[in-house]
Design a protein around this motif. Sequence first.
Motif, PDB file in Angstrom:
ATOM      1  N   VAL A  59       0.720   7.102   0.488  1.00 47.31           N
ATOM      2  CA  VAL A  59       1.825   6.828   1.410  1.00 47.31           C
ATOM      3  C   VAL A  59       1.278   6.693   2.819  1.00 47.31           C
ATOM      4  O   VAL A  59       0.113   7.018   3.100  1.00 47.31           O
ATOM      5  CB  VAL A  59       2.887   7.959   1.380  1.00 47.31           C
ATOM      6  N   ASN A  60       2.111   6.208   3.723  1.00 48.66           N
ATOM      7  CA  ASN A  60       1.916   6.412   5.151  1.00 48.66           C
ATOM      8  C   ASN A  60       2.767   7.609   5.556  1.00 48.66           C
ATOM      9  O   ASN A  60       3.681   8.005   4.829  1.00 48.66           O
ATOM     10  CB  ASN A  60       2.331   5.174   5.938  1.00 48.66           C
ATOM     11  N   CYS A  61       2.490   8.169   6.721  1.00 48.50           N
ATOM     12  CA  CYS A  61       3.193   9.394   7.104  1.00 48.50           C
ATOM     13  C   CYS A  61       4.671   9.142   7.389  1.00 48.50           C
ATOM     14  O   CYS A  61       5.486  10.046   7.239  1.00 48.50           O
ATOM     15  CB  CYS A  61       2.526  10.018   8.332  1.00 48.50           C
ATOM     16  N   GLY A  62       5.033   7.918   7.810  1.00 51.41           N
ATOM     17  CA  GLY A  62       6.423   7.617   8.092  1.00 51.41           C
ATOM     18  C   GLY A  62       6.849   8.126   9.455  1.00 51.41           C
ATOM     19  O   GLY A  62       6.188   8.969  10.070  1.00 51.41           O
ATOM     20  N   LEU A  63       7.971   7.593   9.951  1.00 49.75           N
ATOM     21  CA  LEU A  63       8.458   7.965  11.278  1.00 49.75           C
ATOM     22  C   LEU A  63       9.414   9.139  11.164  1.00 49.75           C
ATOM     23  O   LEU A  63      10.366   9.096  10.383  1.00 49.75           O
ATOM     24  CB  LEU A  63       9.173   6.776  11.924  1.00 49.75           C
ATOM     25  N   PRO A  64       9.195  10.222  11.923  1.00 47.78           N
ATOM     26  CA  PRO A  64      10.131  11.351  11.880  1.00 47.78           C
ATOM     27  C   PRO A  64      11.473  10.976  12.470  1.00 47.78           C
ATOM     28  O   PRO A  64      11.592  10.035  13.261  1.00 47.78           O
ATOM     29  CB  PRO A  64       9.425  12.432  12.711  1.00 47.78           C
ATOM     30  N   ALA A  65      12.502  11.722  12.112  1.00 47.60           N
ATOM     31  CA  ALA A  65      13.855  11.406  12.557  1.00 47.60           C
ATOM     32  C   ALA A  65      14.015  11.568  14.059  1.00 47.60           C
ATOM     33  O   ALA A  65      14.822  10.876  14.679  1.00 47.60           O
ATOM     34  CB  ALA A  65      14.863  12.288  11.816  1.00 47.60           C
ATOM     35  N   SER A  66      13.273  12.482  14.665  1.00 49.16           N
ATOM     36  CA  SER A  66      13.393  12.698  16.108  1.00 49.16           C
ATOM     37  C   SER A  66      12.126  13.356  16.631  1.00 49.16           C
ATOM     38  O   SER A  66      11.263  13.793  15.870  1.00 49.16           O
ATOM     39  CB  SER A  66      14.620  13.561  16.431  1.00 49.16           C
ATOM     40  N   GLY A  85      -0.453   0.348  12.082  1.00 50.62           N
ATOM     41  CA  GLY A  85      -0.819   0.532  10.682  1.00 50.62           C
ATOM     42  C   GLY A  85      -1.257  -0.729   9.984  1.00 50.62           C
ATOM     43  O   GLY A  85      -1.054  -0.854   8.767  1.00 50.62           O
ATOM     44  N   CYS A  86      -1.867  -1.662  10.707  1.00 50.89           N
ATOM     45  CA  CYS A  86      -2.284  -2.910  10.084  1.00 50.89           C
ATOM     46  C   CYS A  86      -3.274  -2.642   8.951  1.00 50.89           C
ATOM     47  O   CYS A  86      -4.215  -1.854   9.095  1.00 50.89           O
ATOM     48  CB  CYS A  86      -2.912  -3.832  11.133  1.00 50.89           C
ATOM     49  N   LEU A  87      -3.062  -3.286   7.828  1.00 49.62           N
ATOM     50  CA  LEU A  87      -3.829  -3.164   6.579  1.00 49.62           C
ATOM     51  C   LEU A  87      -3.628  -1.820   5.897  1.00 49.62           C
ATOM     52  O   LEU A  87      -4.409  -1.438   5.018  1.00 49.62           O
ATOM     53  CB  LEU A  87      -5.330  -3.418   6.799  1.00 49.62           C
ATOM     54  N   SER A  88      -2.570  -1.098   6.272  1.00 54.78           N
ATOM     55  CA  SER A  88      -2.230   0.111   5.516  1.00 54.78           C
ATOM     56  C   SER A  88      -1.488  -0.286   4.240  1.00 54.78           C
ATOM     57  O   SER A  88      -0.983  -1.406   4.120  1.00 54.78           O
ATOM     58  CB  SER A  88      -1.374   1.053   6.357  1.00 54.78           C
ATOM     59  N   PHE A  89      -1.418   0.643   3.291  1.00 54.69           N
ATOM     60  CA  PHE A  89      -0.731   0.342   2.037  1.00 54.69           C
ATOM     61  C   PHE A  89      -0.131   1.612   1.462  1.00 54.69           C
ATOM     62  O   PHE A  89      -0.466   2.734   1.868  1.00 54.69           O
ATOM     63  CB  PHE A  89      -1.682  -0.310   1.030  1.00 54.69           C
ATOM     64  N   GLU A  90       0.776   1.413   0.505  1.00 48.75           N
ATOM     65  CA  GLU A  90       1.350   2.510  -0.263  1.00 48.75           C
ATOM     66  C   GLU A  90       1.282   2.145  -1.740  1.00 48.75           C
ATOM     67  O   GLU A  90       1.377   0.963  -2.094  1.00 48.75           O
ATOM     68  CB  GLU A  90       2.796   2.798   0.150  1.00 48.75           C
ATOM     69  N   MET A  91       1.132   3.162  -2.591  1.00 43.88           N
ATOM     70  CA  MET A  91       0.985   2.925  -4.021  1.00 43.88           C
ATOM     71  C   MET A  91       1.870   3.874  -4.808  1.00 43.88           C
ATOM     72  O   MET A  91       1.953   5.064  -4.488  1.00 43.88           O
ATOM     73  CB  MET A  91      -0.470   3.112  -4.453  1.00 43.88           C
ATOM     74  N   SER A  92       2.551   3.337  -5.806  1.00 50.27           N
ATOM     75  CA  SER A  92       3.389   4.136  -6.707  1.00 50.27           C
ATOM     76  C   SER A  92       2.970   3.885  -8.146  1.00 50.27           C
ATOM     77  O   SER A  92       2.459   2.813  -8.483  1.00 50.27           O
ATOM     78  CB  SER A  92       4.861   3.756  -6.559  1.00 50.27           C
ATOM     79  N   SER A  93       3.226   4.882  -8.973  1.00 49.11           N
ATOM     80  CA  SER A  93       3.092   4.723 -10.415  1.00 49.11           C
ATOM     81  C   SER A  93       4.382   5.224 -11.040  1.00 49.11           C
ATOM     82  O   SER A  93       4.683   6.422 -10.991  1.00 49.11           O
ATOM     83  CB  SER A  93       1.902   5.516 -10.949  1.00 49.11           C
TER      84      SER A  93
END
Length: 579
Positions: free
Chosen positions: A365-372, A350-358
């Motif tokens: 967002v990025n998808c994130g790692l699932p628990a399993s 995910g190099c140069l990926s980003f997340e933004m909030s307001s």
Amino acid sequence: MAWGPDRWRLYRLVGREGARTIRATLARFSAPPPILARVRVSALVIAPQDLRTSDATFADDIYAGLFVFAGRSLAAGGGSPFEYAPPSREWAEELYGFGWLRHLRAADTALARANARSFVSDFIAGRGDPVLARQTPVAARRLISFLCQSPLVLEGADHGFYDSFLRAIGRNAQQLERDLRRGVSPPSRLVAAVALCYAGLCCDGIQPILRRATRVLARELDRQVLPDGGHRSRNPRFGMELLLDLLPLRQAFLSRSVEPPASLLQAVDRMLPLLRLLRHPDASLSHFNGMGATDADHLATLLVYDDTFGRPMMHAPNTGYERLEGGRMVVTADVGASPPLPYSLNATAGCLSFEMSSGPQRIVVNCGLPASGTDLRMLARSTAAHSTATVARTSSCRFVEKSGFWWERRMSAWINRRLGPVVLRGPEDVAAERVEDRGGVVLAARHDGYQREFGLVHERRWHLLPAEGRLEGSDAFLRQAGKPGPRITGRGRALPVAVRFHIHPAIAVRSVPGGIELASALGEVWLFDAEGADIRIEESVYFAGLSGPRRTDQIVLTLAVTDRAEVRWTFARLGSAIR
């Protein structure tokens, strides 16, 4: 396995791992004698604090025979969970780690204590899968859990159970000492040293292990915790879990009137501010390099110990993370190279990926790692699962996968058994620079993850304008004439590029005249627009939901790159929805 550098990297990795195995075997004969070979735990002196929060309602599920770990569940009825095939490897690791005992302790009933003793007795009796239970990180977590939850397990126990429990702790400590002598991966070496320090401080009869474990702990903290507070794995979850163990360990040293090693004190002081850099206003951490759903209560507990008084650091150059903040807007970005191979088990492309909030609302967002789930985890580690650019539908990292000739498939399978699906190759030349500009902050970065195969360098620029409620950005793709790479497969032809922006599931996405409207449940409306590429909305999946994977949307910009191309995009906050 593609021809060229990746194939030879696999061969070299197999050679290095084979040599390491031989060295570890020979070291058994030359290493210092084991300290715990002929000693036994005679008593428990203290029970360290467990900073992980507990929930008595989980005890109700356990009473009913329902065990929910790592996003999977198993209904054991009136039987033991150790008698069933685990739903996933991650589920089994949590079961054998016994961290869930804290939920039974929260119930604070005689039934909860009896249940805890019953489950511990089942494990001590040898039920379950010994291979999964003996993994170094699992054994370390179990040793710490047994020590922290010993008041729960031992209250009301008879003498026979007390003796068997102490013997189990002693065997666990002996196994971890053997693991350190035989050579395990650096992250496993660190968690094993932490657990052995707990044992040396909490147990009578095995105090001699404390000196050696403290020495290993100090050395590994100096090696693995970077100057800006990040761990070499670049995994926020690993750092968070490590802190949850280091803080009570620091207190255990003081409780036994033993001076904590300076490396422990310094590591804690460096690691806490980095969590604030990666924290969004909704109390969750950014989904980079192995981070999935955030236990917000655990994070809040840790931040109480931070002496920076709530001021997050903005720049982590050693770990490779940046934070842009102004007004209600927060942007976090991954601008770091791939971690070294031994630390890359959960690293993502995910190099140069980003997340933004307001405010408290996550938007990008990025998808994130699932628990399993092995397959889902590999999918979540791909570049396409991140808010960044993908060239020719490939990831900017290459993972060890079972492909190629039959001997290469066997090599990959052997490496996966030894190390897991580590990163074979990833971006190495990653540069970032930030400056103040026009009442905002500009962050510019580039990486070479696609240079070797396609001859392209990806450059990304973020310009946060908080007063205007805007995030302006651009993505440029450049041919490197002076650095052609050994095997460029895209030379002389247009390469398809997709720039993705994964949107949080709480955001409603629709096409409108002039761009794409993003409406949050909190009433904010944003307009996304881009030039230099085709825009479309596609389905995505958000793996990091607290209740498991959730469907969501992604904005995809598509373009073709021959020698040079650039796309510009903007997120702008509006006053009301477009009609």
